[in-house]
Enzyme design. Structure first.
Site, PDB file in Angstrom:
ATOM      1  N   ASP A  83     -13.787  67.168  83.675  1.00 18.07           N
ATOM      2  CA  ASP A  83     -11.925  67.031  83.153  1.00 18.07           C
ATOM      3  C   ASP A  83     -11.310  64.985  82.950  1.00 18.07           C
ATOM      4  O   ASP A  83     -11.998  64.788  83.636  1.00 18.07           O
ATOM      5  CB  ASP A  83     -11.474  67.483  84.142  1.00 18.07           C
ATOM      6  N   SER A 222      -0.277  72.171  82.212  1.00 15.31           N
ATOM      7  CA  SER A 222      -0.042  74.115  81.917  1.00 15.31           C
ATOM      8  C   SER A 222       0.102  74.374  83.581  1.00 15.31           C
ATOM      9  O   SER A 222       0.364  75.101  83.496  1.00 15.31           O
ATOM     10  CB  SER A 222      -1.354  74.704  81.504  1.00 15.31           C
ATOM     11  N   ASN A 263      -5.337  74.232  81.340  1.00 19.85           N
ATOM     12  CA  ASN A 263      -5.461  73.850  82.798  1.00 19.85           C
ATOM     13  C   ASN A 263      -4.620  73.884  83.333  1.00 19.85           C
ATOM     14  O   ASN A 263      -3.786  73.549  83.381  1.00 19.85           O
ATOM     15  CB  ASN A 263      -5.962  72.209  82.135  1.00 19.85           C
TER      16      ASN A 263
HETATM   17  P1  13P Z   1      -1.234  70.955  85.902  1.00 17.97           P
HETATM   18  O1  13P Z   1      -1.340  69.553  86.612  1.00 17.97           O
HETATM   19  O2  13P Z   1      -0.437  71.058  85.100  1.00 17.97           O
HETATM   20  O3  13P Z   1      -2.092  71.261  86.261  1.00 17.97           O
HETATM   21  O4  13P Z   1      -2.385  70.377  84.147  1.00 17.97           O
HETATM   22  C1  13P Z   1      -3.452  70.002  84.677  1.00 17.97           C
HETATM   23  C2  13P Z   1      -4.980  69.088  83.852  1.00 17.97           C
HETATM   24  O5  13P Z   1      -4.103  69.137  82.831  1.00 17.97           O
HETATM   25  C3  13P Z   1      -5.981  68.723  83.750  1.00 17.97           C
HETATM   26  O6  13P Z   1      -6.570  68.168  83.284  1.00 17.97           O
HETATM   27  O1  G3H Z   2      -6.480  65.203  85.220  1.00 15.02           O
HETATM   28  C1  G3H Z   2      -5.483  65.363  85.662  1.00 15.02           C
HETATM   29  C2  G3H Z   2      -5.537  66.317  87.072  1.00 15.02           C
HETATM   30  O2  G3H Z   2      -4.842  67.430  87.630  1.00 15.02           O
HETATM   31  C3  G3H Z   2      -7.332  66.110  87.409  1.00 15.02           C
HETATM   32  O3  G3H Z   2      -5.820  65.336  88.927  1.00 15.02           O
HETATM   33  O4  G3H Z   2      -7.516  62.967  89.045  1.00 15.02           O
HETATM   34  O5  G3H Z   2      -6.011  64.027  91.094  1.00 15.02           O
HETATM   35  O6  G3H Z   2      -8.756  65.104  90.148  1.00 15.02           O
HETATM   36  P1  G3H Z   2      -7.198  64.052  89.881  1.00 15.02           P
HETATM   37 ZN    ZN Z   3      -5.632  67.385  81.440  1.00 10.16          ZN
END
Ligand code: 13P
Ligand code: G3H
Ligand code: ZN
Length: 342
Positions: A83, A222, A263
Site C-alpha cells: 500500500d 473508503s 481500501n
Molecule cells: P481508510 O483510512 O479510510 O481506511 O483508508 C485506507 C486506505 O486508503 C489505505 O490505503
Molecule cells: O495509507 C494509509 C493506511 O491507512 C495505512 O496507514 O501508514 O498508518 O500504516 P499506516
Molecule cells: Zn490509501
C-alpha cells in the site's frame, strides 16, 4: 493456493461486476481476522501492508504470516499488496519479498508529503510497471491526491483526479489499476458532516470509467467510520470526536462504475479498538493478553465480513483457478508485443 496476482482478482471482479476490499494489516490477528471473514463469506481478498506496517511487523514476519494464511485457507484467492509505495525502491523490495502487487504512489514525492509533479509521477510509475510486469506482479498508480494527513503520510492538499489526464496517465504508465482522488482522505476524520456530492466527487468516477472502461479503479480512504464503533470506543473509555466516513452506499455506487478495489484500514482499526477496550474493561483483574487480542481479531473479522458482503465479493472465492505469476508475466509480454505490432 499460492498468493495470487491482484490483477487476476480485479479482472475477475470486473467480469462479475463486484468490488474487492483491500484490508490493511500490521500483525497476525488482523491477517487471521481477514482470512476468517474470507472463509465465512467465501470471498477472494486483497491484504495490504503499508510501509509503516512493514516496519512494525518486520518484512520476513509479515511475508511468512501471509504464506501461512495462504496455506491455512487454500480455498481463498488472496493477493498481497504494497500500500502506498513511496518510491520504486520500496516497490521493488516488496516484489523481491514476495508481494504479488504494489502501489507506486507517485502523486507524492518520496517523503510521502510533498505533492509531486505529473512528469515525476509518470516516470516512477512507469519504472515500477516495467519491473513488476516482467515478474507477473500487478501495479496500482495514483493520480491526484487525497486529503488529510495520517501518521505523517499525505500532503493535506486535495487535488481531484483530472479525467483527461487519467487517460494519458494510464496510456503512458501501463498500470493495471488507477487510484482516483475524489475527495476522500485516510483516517477517522474525513468529513465534518455526512458527505454529499459537494464534497465527495463520485461523478468523477463515472466520468473516468466512461473514458477508461477497462482500467480497474481504486477508491482509497473508503472506511465508513461507523458511529456504532466510535460510540463503543468512547463508552469503553476512548475519546474520539464525532466522525464521518464514506457511506457504504457511495462505495457501492463506485463499484457500479468501475471501482474494483476498495481500501479499508480505519474501520478495522476501530473494530479492533472497540472490542479490545471492552474486553479489558470487562475484567480488570485479568492479565491474559489473549483475551483482548482474540476479541480484537473477532472484531476485525466481523467488520471485514460485513464489507465483503456489501462490496459483492462474497461467494466468489471459488469462481476461478489462480494463475501463476509466470502466466501473468507471459500475458503482459503478449500484451506488449501486440501493442508494439499495432
Ligand atoms: P481508510 O483510512 O479510510 O481506511 O483508508 C485506507 C486506505 O486508503 C489505505 O490505503
Ligand atoms: O495509507 C494509509 C493506511 O491507512 C495505512 O496507514 O501508514 O498508518 O500504516 P499506516
Ligand atoms: Zn490509501
Amino acid at each position: 493456493m499460492p498468493l495470487v496476482s491482484m490483477r487476476q482478482l480485479l479482472d475477475e471482479a470486473a467480469t462479475g461486476g463486484y468490488g474487492v476490499g483491500a484490508f490493511n494489516v500490521n500483525n497476525m490477528e488482523q491477517i487471521q481476522g481477514i482470512m476468517e471473514a474470507a472463509r465465512d463469506t467465501a470471498s477472494p481478498v486483497i491484504v495490504q501492508a503499508s510501509r509503516g506496517a512493514r516496519a512494525y511487523a518486520g518484512d520476513r514476519f509479515l511475508y511468512h504470516l501471509m504464506v501461512a494464511a495462504a496455506e491455512e485457507y487454500p480455498e481463498i484467492p488472496v493477493a498481497l499488496h504494497q500500500d502506498h509505495g513511496n518510491s520504486p525502491e520500496t516497490c521493488i523490495s516488496a516484489i523481491e519479498l514476495g508481494f504479488t502487487s504494489v502501489m507506486m504512489d507517485g502523486s507524492l514525492l518520496e517523503d510521502g508529503k510533498t505533492v509531486a509533479g505529473y512528469d515525476h509521477n509518470v516516470a516512477v510509475t512507469r519504472e515500477v510497471v516495467d519491473y513488476a510486469h516482467a515478474r507477473g506482479v500487478t501495479v496500482e498508480g495514483e493520480l491526484g491526491t487525497l486529503g488529510g494527513i495520517e501518521d505523517g503520510v499525505g500532503s493535506g492538499e486535495v487535488h481531484l483526479t483530472d479525467p483527461d489526464q487519467a487517460v494519458e496517465f494510464v496510456q503512458r504508465t501501463g498500470i493495471d489499476a488507477l487510484a482516483v482522488a475524489i475527495g476522500t482522505s485516510h483516517g477517522a476524520y474525513k468529513f465534518p458532516r455526512r458527505p454529499d456530492g459537494q464534497i465527495l466527487a463520485m461523478r468523477l468516477i463515472e466520468e473516468i470509467h466512461r473514458r477508461l472502461p477497462t482500467t480497474h479503479l481504486v477508491m482509497h480512504g473508503s472506511s465508513s467510520v461507523p458511529a456504532r464503533l466510535t460510540e463503543r470506543i468512547n463508552a469503553a473509555g476512548g475519546r474520539l470526536r464525532p466522525a464521518f466516513g464514506v457511506p457504504v452506499e457511495e462505495s457501492q455506487l463506485g463499484i457500479r462504475h468501475g471501482v474494483r478495489k476498495v481500501n479499508v484500514d480505519t474501520d478495522g482499526r476501530l473494530a479492533i479498538t472497540a472490542a479490545a477496550r471492552e474486553a479489558l474493561a470487562a475484567d480488570p483483574s485479568d492479565f491474559d493478553p489473549r483475551r483482548f487480542t482474540r476479541a480484537g481479531r473477532d472484531g476485525m473479522r466481523d467488520v471485514v465480513a460485513e464489507r465483503m458482503r456489501q462490496f459483492g465479493q462474497a461467494g466468489h472465492a471459488g469462481d476461478y483457478a489462480p494463475r501463476s505469476l509466470h502466466a501473468m508475466r507471459r500475458a503482459y509480454d503478449r500484451q506488449a508485443a501486440a501493442g508494439a505490432a499495432a
